[in-house]
Structures are given as C-alpha cells and as structure tokens.
Design a protein around this motif. Structure first.
Motif, mmCIF file in Angstrom:
data_model
loop_
_atom_site.group_PDB
_atom_site.id
_atom_site.type_symbol
_atom_site.label_atom_id
_atom_site.label_comp_id
_atom_site.label_asym_id
_atom_site.label_seq_id
_atom_site.Cartn_x
_atom_site.Cartn_y
_atom_site.Cartn_z
ATOM 1 N N GLY A 61 -16.571 -30.654 -36.409
ATOM 2 C CA GLY A 61 -15.277 -30.839 -35.837
ATOM 3 C C GLY A 61 -15.081 -29.698 -34.841
ATOM 4 O O GLY A 61 -15.850 -29.143 -34.337
ATOM 5 N N SER A 62 -13.947 -29.446 -34.928
ATOM 6 C CA SER A 62 -13.391 -28.636 -33.606
ATOM 7 C C SER A 62 -13.443 -27.206 -34.195
ATOM 8 O O SER A 62 -12.359 -26.480 -34.275
ATOM 9 N N ILE A 63 -14.323 -26.430 -34.489
ATOM 10 C CA ILE A 63 -14.552 -25.308 -35.282
ATOM 11 C C ILE A 63 -14.871 -24.159 -34.366
ATOM 12 O O ILE A 63 -15.606 -24.317 -33.608
ATOM 13 N N GLN A 95 -9.765 -33.358 -37.466
ATOM 14 C CA GLN A 95 -10.352 -32.439 -36.714
ATOM 15 C C GLN A 95 -11.602 -31.747 -37.424
ATOM 16 O O GLN A 95 -12.437 -31.299 -36.782
ATOM 17 N N VAL A 96 -11.778 -31.476 -38.786
ATOM 18 C CA VAL A 96 -12.681 -30.916 -39.533
ATOM 19 C C VAL A 96 -12.930 -31.709 -40.646
ATOM 20 O O VAL A 96 -12.143 -32.488 -41.317
ATOM 21 N N GLN A 97 -14.294 -32.064 -40.807
ATOM 22 C CA GLN A 97 -14.911 -32.620 -41.949
ATOM 23 C C GLN A 97 -15.914 -31.770 -42.815
ATOM 24 O O GLN A 97 -16.508 -31.175 -42.146
ATOM 25 N N THR A 133 -9.823 -23.462 -36.177
ATOM 26 C CA THR A 133 -10.114 -24.570 -35.336
ATOM 27 C C THR A 133 -9.544 -24.193 -33.803
ATOM 28 O O THR A 133 -8.709 -23.028 -33.904
ATOM 29 N N TYR A 134 -9.936 -24.830 -32.887
ATOM 30 C CA TYR A 134 -9.472 -24.525 -31.483
ATOM 31 C C TYR A 134 -7.887 -24.896 -31.600
ATOM 32 O O TYR A 134 -7.627 -25.964 -32.063
ATOM 33 N N GLY A 135 -7.348 -24.010 -30.927
ATOM 34 C CA GLY A 135 -5.981 -24.236 -30.698
ATOM 35 C C GLY A 135 -5.047 -23.617 -32.178
ATOM 36 O O GLY A 135 -3.560 -23.541 -32.033
#
Length: 122
Positions: free
Chosen positions: A26-28, A1-3, A102-104
């Motif tokens: 990522g999904s930030i 998800q995140v890098q 992150t999202y969610g």
C-alpha cells in the motif's frame, strides 16, 4: 491504503515446523515495527514475536527458542515467523501486526492482517 496479508498456516503434527509470511503493501512510507500475535479460542490475543526497524527482536517465554521472526532483506515489508517444535498449545489464529506511516500521515498507525490458522494436532 495498507494491507497485511498472511500466509503459511495449516495443519502440522506435534514437533513439526511451519513458516508464516506477512507481506505489507500500500501507500507505505516507513514501517516502525512488525510483529506476530496469536489468539486461541476463548483466549486473549497475545504477542509471540516482534521485530523493530533496527532489527531488534523480542519474544515471550512461550516462544523463546522455538519461534524466530525475521525480515526479507530484499523486501523489508515482508516478515516471517519460523516456528519449530510446535505443540498443540500453539494452535491458534496467527495475526500479523505492523506500525506503519503512510503517505499524507505524520503518525505511525497500527495495522492488522486477517489472520492465518495454525493447528497442531496428530
């Protein structure tokens, strides 16, 4: 998800300079703070610079006056660590660290990069 991807490490002579980069992707949703740590063989990982989302910086005594953490104004998910007057004792693997939502997710979680080697030697 995140890098978190670091770059910029290498071999430098004592007294030299290096600039490390860390890019988060990522999904930030948001980043609370980003920081640089380092770990030399046989030593614990230690903080060398921290930058909050409000722009506040902090450094340990070993880094004050020589290390500067900053953010890319065009891409706030990228931070740099400018290092000058490097010493052999600065030799270590340098890691990027970030508190990211992150999202969610309702919480900020801590993420680490893979590390980049900095070697200060003549």
């Amino acid at each position: 998800q995140v890098q978190l991807v670091e770059s910029g490490g290498g071999l430098v002579q004592p007294g030299g300079s290096l600039r490390l980069s860390c890019a988060a992707s990522g999904s930030i949703v948001s980043i609370d703070a980003m920081a640089w740590y380092r770990q030399a063989p046989g030593n614990q990982r230690e903080l060398v610079a921290r930058l909050t989302s409000s722009g506040s910086t902090s450094y340990p005594d070993s880094a004050k006056g020589r290390f500067t953490i900053s953010r890319n104004n065009a891409n706030k998910n990228t931070v740099y660590l400018q290092m000058i007057s490097l010493k052999p004792d600065d030799t270590a693997v340098y890691y990027c660290n970030a508190a990211i939502k992150t999202y969610g997710s309702s919480d900020y979680l801590t993420y680490w990069g893979q590390g980049t080697q900095v070697t200060v030697s003549s």
